[in-house]
Motif scaffolding. Sequence first.
Motif, mmCIF file in Angstrom:
data_model
loop_
_atom_site.group_PDB
_atom_site.id
_atom_site.type_symbol
_atom_site.label_atom_id
_atom_site.label_comp_id
_atom_site.label_asym_id
_atom_site.label_seq_id
_atom_site.Cartn_x
_atom_site.Cartn_y
_atom_site.Cartn_z
ATOM 1 N N UNK A 17 33.083 -10.527 -34.555
ATOM 2 C CA UNK A 17 34.135 -9.787 -35.259
ATOM 3 C C UNK A 17 35.267 -9.426 -34.305
ATOM 4 N N UNK A 18 34.899 -8.932 -33.121
ATOM 5 C CA UNK A 18 35.918 -8.568 -32.124
ATOM 6 C C UNK A 18 36.745 -9.793 -31.735
ATOM 7 N N UNK A 19 36.082 -10.919 -31.545
ATOM 8 C CA UNK A 19 36.772 -12.137 -31.128
ATOM 9 C C UNK A 19 37.693 -12.661 -32.229
ATOM 10 N N UNK A 20 37.205 -12.678 -33.463
ATOM 11 C CA UNK A 20 38.028 -13.146 -34.589
ATOM 12 C C UNK A 20 39.234 -12.233 -34.797
ATOM 13 N N UNK A 21 38.997 -10.948 -34.666
ATOM 14 C CA UNK A 21 40.094 -9.985 -34.833
ATOM 15 C C UNK A 21 41.145 -10.186 -33.745
ATOM 16 N N UNK A 22 40.694 -10.428 -32.513
ATOM 17 C CA UNK A 22 41.626 -10.665 -31.396
ATOM 18 C C UNK A 22 42.442 -11.935 -31.620
ATOM 19 N N UNK A 23 41.823 -12.931 -32.261
ATOM 20 C CA UNK A 23 42.528 -14.182 -32.576
ATOM 21 C C UNK A 23 43.516 -14.017 -33.726
ATOM 22 N N UNK A 24 43.300 -12.961 -34.512
ATOM 23 C CA UNK A 24 44.150 -12.738 -35.683
ATOM 24 C C UNK A 24 43.754 -13.548 -36.899
ATOM 25 N N UNK A 25 42.493 -14.041 -36.935
ATOM 26 C CA UNK A 25 42.069 -14.871 -38.061
ATOM 27 C C UNK A 25 41.004 -14.198 -38.927
ATOM 28 N N UNK A 26 40.564 -12.986 -38.573
ATOM 29 C CA UNK A 26 39.564 -12.303 -39.394
ATOM 30 C C UNK A 26 40.208 -11.801 -40.689
ATOM 31 N N UNK A 27 39.588 -12.094 -41.820
ATOM 32 C CA UNK A 27 40.110 -11.697 -43.138
ATOM 33 C C UNK A 27 39.379 -10.438 -43.597
ATOM 34 N N UNK A 28 39.978 -9.270 -43.315
ATOM 35 C CA UNK A 28 39.315 -8.015 -43.666
ATOM 36 C C UNK A 28 39.472 -7.636 -45.129
#
Length: 353
Positions: A17-28
């Motif tokens: 989750x931290x990595x995806x969020x840092x990439x800007x691709x996590x769909x919250x």
Amino acid sequence: MNALAVVVPKAETEAKLDSLDAEGVYDDARKIREHDADRIELPVLAEPRATTFDALIEQDDPAVRTAGLDDYLRERGWDEDAVANAPSSWAVVGDVVLVAFPDGYDEAERAAIGEALLDLHGEAETVLAREGIAGEAREPDVTVVAGSGDTETIHTEHGTKYALDLADVMFAPGNQAERARMGAVVTEGERVLDMFAGVGYFALPMARGGADVVAVEQNPAAFRYLAENAQLNGVADRVECVLGDCREYASDEPVDRVVMGYYDSLGGYGADGENDDHRSDYLAAAFDALDGAGTIHVHTTCPEGQYPERSVERLHAIADEYGVAVASVEPRVVKSHSEGVVHGVLDTVIDDG
């Protein structure tokens, strides 16, 4: 609606989750959900480039994440008064949700809120009611209110992994920024004594930052996880784990820095002045470990309106009692401890020269 998701191991949820969020691709805007017994689906806006995953899939029926706990409770038929009185904050530690319930909730109401929290946090498996922390061993009092009941988990923050059983050992989510800070203040090869190591709250980030850490813990359950976590984070060669009372630890050589992460290090006292004992034994042990010069991070609680003056005054009084010269004290607020009481840390430089 976008339906892309990556399949990842449950044990790596927080890190992914931290990595995806840092990439800007996590769909919250969509819910996390289970893929199989060992893996979950994390919704993404596009295929990740920096985050590894088992598979990229397109979900058949992507579920939109509702706004919060109140929405889930309304879906369960709770009226507005009941929703307004529900818990307003909680913490997700690994795949366990920790929540403090207001007085007066019966078992069924706790279970309903627990189930709603599991829906809200699709990666979570257990919800625990936080009942308190007891004694110098900081043993938690928790009750399973929903989910599988498994209280053992691995929590990841800022790259540090903490394996622990939340039914046996304490974990303070609100101290996250302070744990990260301690990993940043140390220097390569610096020798550190962590007097209240727990499962490695501060010892692990400091060792990952290059310090050689002596981590002392007297709770056997926490000590077991401390040793396991040193291995888990690849820093076992930089963490010496000691089971026992930190006041009785005698170092073969002086240390450069001491961390006193127990907030009662100066003696406990609340907003009403109760339990205002004058404690010096822990600081005396820290002074001995430094042998004349170095830095001590002293955690303390204090009435909000009297911090930091009251805590600094107490620290100076104990230093004077032992003939130790305090060169400087830089107070910081870690978080609110309880109503009217602040949890702070005094970054204290000792220099008898």
